[in-house]
Design an enzyme around this catalytic site. Structure first.
Site, PDB file in Angstrom:
ATOM      1  N   ILE A  19       0.828  -1.200   0.000  1.00  0.00           N
ATOM      2  CA  ILE A  19       0.000   0.000   0.000  1.00  0.00           C
ATOM      3  C   ILE A  19       0.866   1.255   0.000  1.00  0.00           C
ATOM      4  O   ILE A  19       0.596   2.209  -0.746  1.00  0.00           O
ATOM      5  CB  ILE A  19      -0.955  -0.027   1.207  1.00  0.00           C
ATOM      6  CG1 ILE A  19      -2.023  -1.111   0.987  1.00  0.00           C
ATOM      7  CG2 ILE A  19      -1.611   1.340   1.425  1.00  0.00           C
ATOM      8  CD1 ILE A  19      -2.824  -1.456   2.222  1.00  0.00           C
ATOM      9  N   ASP A  38      11.147   3.491   4.488  1.00  0.00           N
ATOM     10  CA  ASP A  38      10.882   2.100   4.843  1.00  0.00           C
ATOM     11  C   ASP A  38      12.098   1.543   5.564  1.00  0.00           C
ATOM     12  O   ASP A  38      13.222   1.664   5.070  1.00  0.00           O
ATOM     13  CB  ASP A  38      10.579   1.250   3.605  1.00  0.00           C
ATOM     14  CG  ASP A  38       9.811  -0.021   3.956  1.00  0.00           C
ATOM     15  OD1 ASP A  38      10.363  -0.868   4.693  1.00  0.00           O
ATOM     16  OD2 ASP A  38       8.654  -0.156   3.515  1.00  0.00           O
ATOM     17  N   VAL A  73      10.359   4.519  12.151  1.00  0.00           N
ATOM     18  CA  VAL A  73       9.425   5.566  12.554  1.00  0.00           C
ATOM     19  C   VAL A  73       9.132   5.558  14.050  1.00  0.00           C
ATOM     20  O   VAL A  73       8.624   6.535  14.590  1.00  0.00           O
ATOM     21  CB  VAL A  73       8.100   5.476  11.770  1.00  0.00           C
ATOM     22  CG1 VAL A  73       8.323   5.756  10.296  1.00  0.00           C
ATOM     23  CG2 VAL A  73       7.406   4.137  11.993  1.00  0.00           C
ATOM     24  N   ASN A  99       1.931   5.359   6.871  1.00  0.00           N
ATOM     25  CA  ASN A  99       1.471   4.053   6.414  1.00  0.00           C
ATOM     26  C   ASN A  99       2.257   2.888   7.022  1.00  0.00           C
ATOM     27  O   ASN A  99       1.802   1.748   6.965  1.00  0.00           O
ATOM     28  CB  ASN A  99       1.569   3.988   4.887  1.00  0.00           C
ATOM     29  CG  ASN A  99       1.252   2.619   4.339  1.00  0.00           C
ATOM     30  OD1 ASN A  99       0.102   2.219   4.271  1.00  0.00           O
ATOM     31  ND2 ASN A  99       2.285   1.875   3.953  1.00  0.00           N
ATOM     32  N   SER A 157      -7.795   0.831   9.611  1.00  0.00           N
ATOM     33  CA  SER A 157      -8.225  -0.415   8.967  1.00  0.00           C
ATOM     34  C   SER A 157      -9.559  -0.860   9.542  1.00  0.00           C
ATOM     35  O   SER A 157     -10.015  -0.347  10.570  1.00  0.00           O
ATOM     36  CB  SER A 157      -7.198  -1.531   9.192  1.00  0.00           C
ATOM     37  OG  SER A 157      -7.318  -2.044  10.504  1.00  0.00           O
ATOM     38  N   TYR A 170      -3.149  -4.969  16.888  1.00  0.00           N
ATOM     39  CA  TYR A 170      -3.306  -4.230  15.635  1.00  0.00           C
ATOM     40  C   TYR A 170      -4.600  -3.412  15.633  1.00  0.00           C
ATOM     41  O   TYR A 170      -4.617  -2.243  15.244  1.00  0.00           O
ATOM     42  CB  TYR A 170      -3.285  -5.223  14.479  1.00  0.00           C
ATOM     43  CG  TYR A 170      -3.395  -4.619  13.105  1.00  0.00           C
ATOM     44  CD1 TYR A 170      -2.290  -4.040  12.485  1.00  0.00           C
ATOM     45  CD2 TYR A 170      -4.598  -4.639  12.409  1.00  0.00           C
ATOM     46  CE1 TYR A 170      -2.384  -3.494  11.208  1.00  0.00           C
ATOM     47  CE2 TYR A 170      -4.710  -4.106  11.137  1.00  0.00           C
ATOM     48  CZ  TYR A 170      -3.597  -3.526  10.547  1.00  0.00           C
ATOM     49  OH  TYR A 170      -3.696  -2.990   9.292  1.00  0.00           O
ATOM     50  N   LYS A 174      -4.929   0.642  15.359  1.00  0.00           N
ATOM     51  CA  LYS A 174      -5.635   1.304  14.266  1.00  0.00           C
ATOM     52  C   LYS A 174      -6.802   2.149  14.760  1.00  0.00           C
ATOM     53  O   LYS A 174      -7.147   3.167  14.150  1.00  0.00           O
ATOM     54  CB  LYS A 174      -6.109   0.270  13.249  1.00  0.00           C
ATOM     55  CG  LYS A 174      -4.969  -0.354  12.438  1.00  0.00           C
ATOM     56  CD  LYS A 174      -4.116   0.709  11.762  1.00  0.00           C
ATOM     57  CE  LYS A 174      -3.094   0.149  10.808  1.00  0.00           C
ATOM     58  NZ  LYS A 174      -2.230   1.194  10.231  1.00  0.00           N
ATOM     59  N   ARG A 205       1.676  -7.907   1.762  1.00  0.00           N
ATOM     60  CA  ARG A 205       2.427  -8.838   2.608  1.00  0.00           C
ATOM     61  C   ARG A 205       1.754  -8.998   3.964  1.00  0.00           C
ATOM     62  O   ARG A 205       1.745 -10.089   4.537  1.00  0.00           O
ATOM     63  CB  ARG A 205       3.860  -8.347   2.798  1.00  0.00           C
ATOM     64  CG  ARG A 205       4.682  -8.283   1.531  1.00  0.00           C
ATOM     65  CD  ARG A 205       6.142  -7.982   1.859  1.00  0.00           C
ATOM     66  NE  ARG A 205       6.282  -6.796   2.688  1.00  0.00           N
ATOM     67  CZ  ARG A 205       7.359  -6.509   3.416  1.00  0.00           C
ATOM     68  NH1 ARG A 205       8.385  -7.330   3.438  1.00  0.00           N
ATOM     69  NH2 ARG A 205       7.417  -5.395   4.125  1.00  0.00           N
TER      70      ARG A 205
END
Length: 303
Positions: A19, A38, A73, A99, A157, A170, A174, A205
Site C-alpha cells: 500500500i 521504509d 518511525v 502508512n 483499517s 493491531y 488502528k 504482505r
C-alpha cells in the site's frame, strides 16, 4: 497542464512495498516529490534493509522525483531526521502519509506483551512521532506568516473500526490512530493543516499473512490505470486527492476504500438515549430499561 500535486513535497512511511508503495507511486505520478521511507523489516517487524530503494527506482524510472529514507518511525531521532530530510532536500514538507505498519497476530491468550508493544510502537508511536515533528515544522512556517495547505493522512483499517479476531494489538493501534487523527484535525486547523485517515484494502504482505487470503502482489505489477479489486494501490487515488489543495475543507474524517467503493465512516454518536430523571440509576432495574429503551427488546437481552 499542471498536475494535481505539482511540486508538493510528500513523505510516505512504509513505502517499500504494498500500500505504501502504491501511495508513493501515485503521489509521484501526480507531480509530487516523494521521500520514500521504509525500514526494510519483515511483516512482523524483524530485520532491516533497503526496500525503499525499490520504490525510488520505480518512481525515478517513470520520470518522477524521489529519495529514500531507511529510518525506524518508532525512533524519535530517526523520525526527526526524516522530516529534516524533506526540508533539507526539497525546502519544505507539504504532505505526510503515515502508512508504516507490522502485524503480530495471535489470540489474546497467546499474544505476548512484546507482541502488543511492538505493534503499538510502529503504528501509534510511529504515527505520532512523524506528526509531531511535521507539526513543529508547519507551526514554525505559519508563525513566519506563511499560508499553509499541509496534510497528514493516516492509515487505519477495518480491524480498528470494527474489531478482528487475533488482532487485539493491531486493532487497538488502528483505532487509536483514528482518535489521533480527529485530534490532529482540531489542533492543526488554525494553521491550515488537515488530518484525515484512510482504511485501505488490498492483498499485501501484511494481509496475506492471514490464512486463505492468497499471495501478495505489488501495485506496480498492474498497469497504472488497471483495476483489480485487491490492488494494494486501490486507495492511493483517494490519498492523492486528500493530499491536494482541493481537499482543504476536509479534515478529521475517516474513509475506507475497499474494492471499487469509498465509504465515509461516521464517528461515534449517541444512537439511543434514556434518562433517569435526575435520580441515581438502580442496577436491578437496568436490565429492563436497557433492553426496552436502548435495544428495543421486550425481554432482557437483545432480540
Amino acid at each position: 497542464m499542471e498536475r494535481l500535486l505539482e511540486d508538493k513535497v510528500c513523505i510516505v512511511t512504509g513505502a517499500g512495498h504494498g500500500i505504501g508503495r502504491g501511495h508513493a507511486l501515485e503521489l509521484a505520478r501526480r507531480g509530487a516529490k516523494v521521500i520514500v521511507n521504509d525500514v526494510g523489516s519483515s511483516v512482523n517487524g524483524d530485520g532491516s534493509g533497503r526496500d525503499a530503494d525499490l520504490t525510488v527506482d520505480l518512481i525515478t524510472g517513470r520520470g518522477g522525483t524521489a529519495v529514500a529514507n531507511y529510518g525506524d518511525v518508532g525512533d524519535e531521532t530517526a523520525t526527526k531526521e526524516l522530516i529534516d530530510q524533506a526540508v533539507d532536500t526539497y525546502g519544505r514538507l507539504d504532505v505526510l502519509v503515515n502508512n508504516a505498519g507490522i502485524v503480530r497476530d495471535r489470540a489474546i491468550w497467546n499474544m505476548t506483551p512484546d507482541d502488543f508493544d511492538i505493534v503499538m510502537r510502529v503504528h501509534v508511536r510511529g504515527t505520532w512521532l512523524t506528526s509531531h515533528f511535521a507539526a513543529i515544522h508547519w507551526r514554525g512556517r505559519a508563525k513566519g506568516g506563511e499560508k499553509l495547505t499541509g496534510r497528514i493522512i493516516n492509515t487505519t483499517s477495518g480491524a480498528g473500526l470494527q474489531g478482528n479476531f487475533g488482532q487485539t494489538n493491531y486493532a487497538t493501534a488502528k483505532a487509536a490512530i483514528v482518535g489521533m487523527t480527529q485530534t490532529l484535525g482540531l489542533e492543526l486547523a488554525s494553521i491550515g493543516v488537515t488530518a484525515n485517515a484512510v482504511g485501505p484494502g488490498g492483498l499485501t504482505r501484511l494481509s496475506a499473512s492471514v490464512g486463505g487470503m492468497g499471495e501478495a502482489f505489488e501495485p506496480d505489477s498492474l498497469g497504472e490505470d488497471e483495476y483489480h479489486p485487491m490492488d494494494p494501490a486501490g486507495s492511493s487515488p483517494m490519498v492523492a486527492w486528500l493530499a491536494s489543495d482541493e481537499a482543504q475543507y476536509v479534515t478529521g474524517q475517516v474513509f475506507r476504500v475497499i474494492n471499487d467503493n469509498i465509504f465515509h465512516m461516521k464517528p461515534w454518536y449517541e444512537a439511543a438515549t434514556v434518562s433517569s430523571g435526575e435520580k441515581r440509576w438502580d442496577a436491578d432495574k437496568l436490565g429492563g430499561i436497557v433492553g426496552i429503551n436502548i435495544f428495543g427488546s421486550r425481554v432482557r437481552g437483545i432480540g
